[in-house]
Design an enzyme around this catalytic site. Structure first.
Site, PDB file in Angstrom:
ATOM      1  CG  LEU A  98       0.535   3.940   4.214  1.00  0.00           C
ATOM      2  CD1 LEU A  98       1.203   3.823   5.449  1.00  0.00           C
ATOM      3  CD2 LEU A  98      -1.006   4.293   4.118  1.00  0.00           C
ATOM      4  CD  GLU A 101      -2.440   1.180   2.734  1.00  0.00           C
ATOM      5  OE1 GLU A 101      -3.262   1.889   2.989  1.00  0.00           O
ATOM      6  OE2 GLU A 101      -1.942   0.376   3.604  1.00  0.00           O
ATOM      7  CG  ASP A 160      16.022  -1.713  11.611  1.00  0.00           C
ATOM      8  OD1 ASP A 160      16.655  -0.935  12.056  1.00  0.00           O
ATOM      9  OD2 ASP A 160      16.064  -1.619  10.310  1.00  0.00           O
TER      10      ASP A 160
END
Length: 309
Positions: free
Chosen positions: A91, A89, A217
């Site tokens: 964003l 997706e 991370d």
């Protein structure tokens, strides 16, 4: 490459939007498709498929907790000449600013999710008419992950383990030191590690560690915000000690005091927190040494020395 992507995503439209991005490991491009805008990461390294499969599994796991926003993964695709690409997706993100405190709250929620799930399942087992298996998600009682994930491009050992100290020592630190030994034969690193590994259990007296799903991370380059709130991305997830998450967050900046205040209002610091944070930072310094070379040697060794004092 774009014809392959078009075919794999079953889209008649695949047009570069002009938006791009990337970091030290992979590059990315945004495309407009039949189903809206997507973001695609590309990497031509031989282990790119392992890296992207791990990232996809990490995003799926975080999504299921419904605690913090991440890009929804779509598909990992092998490149014909080696490497892979990962569609997800798109964003519209910008630097973390107004939602810093909100991210602190949501990261604490992510870390508490498995523990709260365990408590819920236990309560259901004690309720008439309910028993194990009623909850949609399954409580995880071990440390590790169901697949390998990469912190950077190096695959991490995520074999399941019931003991956190053993997991962190044997699966996180030891492989990093073995890579350094193989590449550099660094005598001081070898000697410091031989002393440190027998002392590690001393940092964990009188604390109870419940496996928490981690981003893995969480440095400043892997967080952002959009109009609706904070976003985290590029995860290297596993179930571990929640404190591990904050180690790299404090190494390179990008997190304001409001983030930490909000986080610790939900997960207070336990006794010995500061010492363990230094222990967890040693992993990241070693990992950077293995990725980027000897510029991280000094910080790796000084981190180990400080823990032996």
């Amino acid at each position: 490459m774009e014809s392959l992507l078009k075919k794999e995503l079953n889209t008649s439209i695949l047009k570069s939007s002009g938006c791009g991005g990337g970091g030290c490991i992979s590059q990315g491009t945004a495309y407009d498709t039949d189903n809206g805008r997507i973001f695609v990461k590309f990497n031509h390294k031989s282990k790119a498929r392992i890296m992207f499969d791990g990232e996809m599994a990490s995003l799926e796991a975080i999504l299921r907790t419904n605690t913090v926003k991440v890009p929804k993964p779509i598909k990992v695709i092998d490149l014909p000449d080696g490497g892979a690409m990962f569609a997800m997706e798109y964003l519209d993100m910008r630097s973390l600013n107004r939602y810093s405190a909100k991210l602190g709250e949501q990261m604490a929620d992510l870390h508490l999710h498995n523990q709260n799930l365990g408590m819920k399942i236990k309560a259901e087992e004690q309720t008439i008419g309910k028993g194990p298996g009623q909850s949609e998600l399954q409580y995880v009682d071990r440390f590790g992950f169901h697949t390998s994930t990469c912190c950077g491009y190096i695959p991490q050992v995520n074999d399941w383990c019931t003991d956190w100290v053993a997991f962190y020592t044997n699966y996180k630190l030891q492989p990093q030191l073995e890579m350094i030994e193989k590449e550099y034969g660094d005598r001081e690193a070898r000697e410091l590690w031989s002393q440190l590994k027998i002392k590690i259990p001393d940092f964990f007296h009188d604390i109870d560690i419940v496996p928490a799903l981690l981003h893995g991370d969480l440095w400043g380059g892997n967080v952002a915000e959009c109009d609706s709130g904070p976003v985290i991305f590029d995860p290297a997830s596993f179930y571990g000690h929640s404190e591990f998450e904050l180690a790299i967050a404090g190494m390179f900046g990008g997190f304001g005091s409001s983030f930490y205040s909000a986080y610790h209002s939900k997960i207070p610091k336990a006794a010995g927190f500061d010492k363990r944070l230094k222990l967890y930072q040693v992993f990241h310094y070693l990992n950077h040494w293995n990725h980027f070379g000897t510029s991280y040697r000094s910080s790796s060794l000084s981190g180990m020395r400080s823990l032996l004092k």
